[in-house]
Design a protein around this motif. Structure first.
Motif, PDB file in Angstrom:
ATOM      1  N   GLY A  47      -9.186  12.425 -53.918  1.00  0.00           N
ATOM      2  CA  GLY A  47      -8.095  11.554 -54.332  1.00  0.00           C
ATOM      3  C   GLY A  47      -7.577  11.775 -55.738  1.00  0.00           C
ATOM      4  N   CYS A  48      -8.123  12.727 -56.489  1.00  0.00           N
ATOM      5  CA  CYS A  48      -7.621  12.932 -57.847  1.00  0.00           C
ATOM      6  C   CYS A  48      -6.674  14.124 -57.879  1.00  0.00           C
ATOM      7  CB  CYS A  48      -8.762  13.124 -58.852  1.00  0.00           C
ATOM      8  SG  CYS A  48      -9.547  14.738 -58.829  1.00  0.00           S
ATOM      9  N   PHE A  49      -5.758  14.077 -58.832  1.00  0.00           N
ATOM     10  CA  PHE A  49      -4.765  15.141 -58.973  1.00  0.00           C
ATOM     11  C   PHE A  49      -4.825  15.700 -60.381  1.00  0.00           C
ATOM     12  CE2 PHE A  49      -0.563  16.180 -60.727  1.00  0.00           C
ATOM     13  CZ  PHE A  49      -0.260  17.285 -59.962  1.00  0.00           C
ATOM     14  N   GLU A  50      -4.872  17.021 -60.500  1.00  0.00           N
ATOM     15  CA  GLU A  50      -4.850  17.673 -61.803  1.00  0.00           C
ATOM     16  C   GLU A  50      -3.902  18.863 -61.741  1.00  0.00           C
ATOM     17  OE1 GLU A  50      -9.006  17.730 -63.902  1.00  0.00           O
ATOM     18  OE2 GLU A  50      -9.276  18.145 -61.779  1.00  0.00           O
ATOM     19  N   ARG A  51      -3.489  19.320 -62.913  1.00  0.00           N
ATOM     20  CA  ARG A  51      -2.678  20.531 -62.999  1.00  0.00           C
ATOM     21  C   ARG A  51      -3.610  21.681 -63.375  1.00  0.00           C
ATOM     22  NH1 ARG A  51       2.399  18.040 -66.509  1.00  0.00           N
ATOM     23  NH2 ARG A  51       2.899  16.366 -65.045  1.00  0.00           N
ATOM     24  N   PRO A  52      -3.882  22.606 -62.468  1.00  0.00           N
ATOM     25  CA  PRO A  52      -4.890  23.649 -62.714  1.00  0.00           C
ATOM     26  C   PRO A  52      -4.627  24.461 -63.977  1.00  0.00           C
ATOM     27  CG  PRO A  52      -4.205  23.640 -60.415  1.00  0.00           C
ATOM     28  CD  PRO A  52      -3.276  22.715 -61.140  1.00  0.00           C
ATOM     29  N   SER A  53      -3.352  24.608 -64.353  1.00  0.00           N
ATOM     30  CA  SER A  53      -3.051  25.422 -65.530  1.00  0.00           C
ATOM     31  C   SER A  53      -3.338  24.685 -66.834  1.00  0.00           C
ATOM     32  CB  SER A  53      -1.579  25.839 -65.506  1.00  0.00           C
ATOM     33  OG  SER A  53      -0.733  24.705 -65.479  1.00  0.00           O
ATOM     34  N   GLY A  54      -3.567  23.381 -66.763  1.00  0.00           N
ATOM     35  CA  GLY A  54      -3.828  22.611 -67.972  1.00  0.00           C
ATOM     36  C   GLY A  54      -2.531  22.156 -68.615  1.00  0.00           C
ATOM     37  N   ALA A  55      -2.193  20.879 -68.433  1.00  0.00           N
ATOM     38  CA  ALA A  55      -0.887  20.381 -68.871  1.00  0.00           C
ATOM     39  C   ALA A  55      -0.724  20.372 -70.384  1.00  0.00           C
ATOM     40  CB  ALA A  55      -0.667  18.972 -68.319  1.00  0.00           C
ATOM     41  N   CYS A  56      -1.828  20.368 -71.130  1.00  0.00           N
ATOM     42  CA  CYS A  56      -1.725  20.358 -72.591  1.00  0.00           C
ATOM     43  C   CYS A  56      -1.413  21.747 -73.155  1.00  0.00           C
ATOM     44  CB  CYS A  56      -3.015  19.827 -73.214  1.00  0.00           C
ATOM     45  SG  CYS A  56      -3.258  18.047 -72.991  1.00  0.00           S
ATOM     46  N   VAL A  82      -6.000  12.790 -68.501  1.00  0.00           N
ATOM     47  CA  VAL A  82      -5.603  11.381 -68.537  1.00  0.00           C
ATOM     48  C   VAL A  82      -4.196  11.243 -67.971  1.00  0.00           C
ATOM     49  CG1 VAL A  82      -7.071  10.785 -70.504  1.00  0.00           C
ATOM     50  CG2 VAL A  82      -4.750  11.635 -70.907  1.00  0.00           C
ATOM     51  N   SER A  83      -3.826  10.037 -67.591  1.00  0.00           N
ATOM     52  CA  SER A  83      -2.477   9.789 -67.070  1.00  0.00           C
ATOM     53  C   SER A  83      -1.686   8.968 -68.082  1.00  0.00           C
ATOM     54  CB  SER A  83      -2.561   9.087 -65.714  1.00  0.00           C
ATOM     55  OG  SER A  83      -3.410   7.956 -65.777  1.00  0.00           O
ATOM     56  N   MET A  84      -1.944   7.672 -68.155  1.00  0.00           N
ATOM     57  CA  MET A  84      -1.216   6.809 -69.079  1.00  0.00           C
ATOM     58  C   MET A  84      -1.384   7.253 -70.531  1.00  0.00           C
ATOM     59  SD  MET A  84      -1.743   2.715 -69.728  1.00  0.00           S
ATOM     60  CE  MET A  84      -3.405   3.009 -70.369  1.00  0.00           C
ATOM     61  N   LEU A  85      -2.560   7.709 -70.876  1.00  0.00           N
ATOM     62  CA  LEU A  85      -2.853   8.101 -72.254  1.00  0.00           C
ATOM     63  C   LEU A  85      -2.327   9.489 -72.611  1.00  0.00           C
ATOM     64  CD1 LEU A  85      -6.536   6.778 -72.403  1.00  0.00           C
ATOM     65  CD2 LEU A  85      -4.507   5.696 -73.381  1.00  0.00           C
ATOM     66  N   ASP A 128      -5.900  17.628 -70.774  1.00  0.00           N
ATOM     67  CA  ASP A 128      -5.101  17.844 -69.567  1.00  0.00           C
ATOM     68  C   ASP A 128      -4.488  16.528 -69.104  1.00  0.00           C
ATOM     69  OD1 ASP A 128      -3.941  19.144 -67.441  1.00  0.00           O
ATOM     70  OD2 ASP A 128      -5.814  19.725 -66.477  1.00  0.00           O
ATOM     71  N   PHE A 129      -3.524  16.643 -68.189  1.00  0.00           N
ATOM     72  CA  PHE A 129      -2.995  15.491 -67.473  1.00  0.00           C
ATOM     73  C   PHE A 129      -3.735  15.396 -66.153  1.00  0.00           C
ATOM     74  CE2 PHE A 129      -0.329  13.660 -64.200  1.00  0.00           C
ATOM     75  CZ  PHE A 129       0.184  12.524 -64.797  1.00  0.00           C
ATOM     76  N   GLY A 171      -5.958   4.722 -59.245  1.00  0.00           N
ATOM     77  CA  GLY A 171      -6.170   3.630 -60.184  1.00  0.00           C
ATOM     78  C   GLY A 171      -7.008   3.991 -61.379  1.00  0.00           C
ATOM     79  N   THR A 172      -7.172   5.283 -61.661  1.00  0.00           N
ATOM     80  CA  THR A 172      -8.018   5.707 -62.777  1.00  0.00           C
ATOM     81  C   THR A 172      -7.177   6.145 -63.978  1.00  0.00           C
ATOM     82  OG1 THR A 172      -8.122   8.011 -62.044  1.00  0.00           O
ATOM     83  CG2 THR A 172      -9.793   6.511 -61.175  1.00  0.00           C
ATOM     84  N   ASP A 173      -7.734   5.967 -65.152  1.00  0.00           N
ATOM     85  CA  ASP A 173      -7.111   6.459 -66.387  1.00  0.00           C
ATOM     86  C   ASP A 173      -7.703   7.786 -66.834  1.00  0.00           C
ATOM     87  OD1 ASP A 173      -5.082   4.617 -67.069  1.00  0.00           O
ATOM     88  OD2 ASP A 173      -6.576   3.170 -67.773  1.00  0.00           O
ATOM     89  N   PHE A 174      -8.932   8.094 -66.399  1.00  0.00           N
ATOM     90  CA  PHE A 174      -9.615   9.306 -66.837  1.00  0.00           C
ATOM     91  C   PHE A 174     -10.092  10.118 -65.637  1.00  0.00           C
ATOM     92  CE2 PHE A 174      -9.993   6.594 -70.499  1.00  0.00           C
ATOM     93  CZ  PHE A 174      -9.977   7.447 -71.591  1.00  0.00           C
ATOM     94  N   ILE A 175      -9.869  11.440 -65.687  1.00  0.00           N
ATOM     95  CA  ILE A 175     -10.547  12.376 -64.801  1.00  0.00           C
ATOM     96  C   ILE A 175     -11.435  13.226 -65.700  1.00  0.00           C
ATOM     97  CG2 ILE A 175     -10.315  14.278 -63.186  1.00  0.00           C
ATOM     98  CD1 ILE A 175      -7.719  13.137 -62.246  1.00  0.00           C
TER      99      ILE A 175
END
Length: 250
Positions: A40-49, A66-69, A101-102, A107-111
């Motif tokens: 259920g989690c989503f990340e950008r493999p390339s690293g959004a930062c 993080v999402s909101m942060l 990363d993003f 409902g989570t703020d941290f991955i």
């Protein structure tokens, strides 16, 4: 009696102030966290930062998406103390993570990275924690510390000498968000604004020639300031190379 009463009142005020200071230092926010690769989690493999390999290895690989942060990229590089709330499994010590990363989950703020997620648990209890798809946590923004490391400027791999320059700021200590970067244009005696390309990557077409002086705007602790780095990028800069600034945020 008057002197004693004044002394008592002074002592009482000091105790109240001490309590207030201690309380303010424990200002945690309740949320949820999961771990990289969990259902259920989503990340950008390339690293959004845009950190690349640095984003996987910094802080002994205790990193997070993080999402909101994330804050459109200005949240990249921030440090947080995170601890979970499952009795007998979660450690009060928790873990300190760096945002690299993003990422968003249910409902989570941290991955958290697997390594960081495991450190939420008391010794020998990490395997009991991983079956939880998401855990209740509390977190707090804290100062980043990189003993022995100065602030560094990395020329992003997509830069193309001499016509296109993109940079990333690494090892930003303190409680600061990078909100702007400018380059000194000696020919015109003015500062040129760099564009936030994505995450914490800042770019500029047709950069000035010669050694480059950068000015970084940082915000945090209720204030905004500029940090200047004179001739930090050499005239013959190369893509992928990291240059030391000999300074650090404080």
């Amino acid at each position: 009696m008057g002197f004693a009463a004044k002394s008592y009142c002074s002592l009482l005020c000091m105790l109240v102030l001490l309590f207030t200071i201690c309380y303010s230092q424990d200002n945690y926010v309740s949320s949820k966290a999961t771990y990289s690769g969990s259902p259920g989690c989503f990340e950008r493999p390339s690293g959004a930062c845009g950190y690349g390999e640095f984003g996987r290895k910094v802080n002994n690989a205790n990193v997070a998406g993080v999402s909101m942060l994330y804050k459109n990229g200005s949240g990249c590089g921030a440090c947080y103390h995170v601890r979970c709330k499952i009795p007998k499994i979660c450690s009060y010590d928790g873990v300190t993570v760096v945002v690299t990363d993003f990422g968003e989950g249910d409902g989570t703020d941290f991955i958290l990275s697997d390594r960081a997620y495991a450190k939420l648990a008391v010794p020998n209890a990490a395997l009991e924690l991983f079956p939880y798809a998401a855990v209740d946590i509390e977190y707090q923004r804290i100062s980043c510390r990189y003993p022995g490391y100065n602030l560094k400027i990395k020329v992003h791999e997509k830069s193309n000498f001499p016509g296109y320059l993109a940079v990333i700021v690494l090892y930003q200590a303190g409680v600061y968000d990078i909100t702007a970067i400018e380059v000194w244009q000696a020919d015109d005696l003015e500062w040129r604004c760099m564009r936030r390309s994505f995450g914490t990557v800042w770019d500029l077409p047709s950069p000035p020639s010669g050694p480059l002086t950068l000015k970084v705007q940082v915000s945090g602790n209720g204030c905004t300031k500029w940090v200047q780095m004179t001739n930090v990028v050499p005239s013959n800069w190369k893509a992928g190379v990291v240059y030391d600034t000999a300074i650090q945020l404080s």
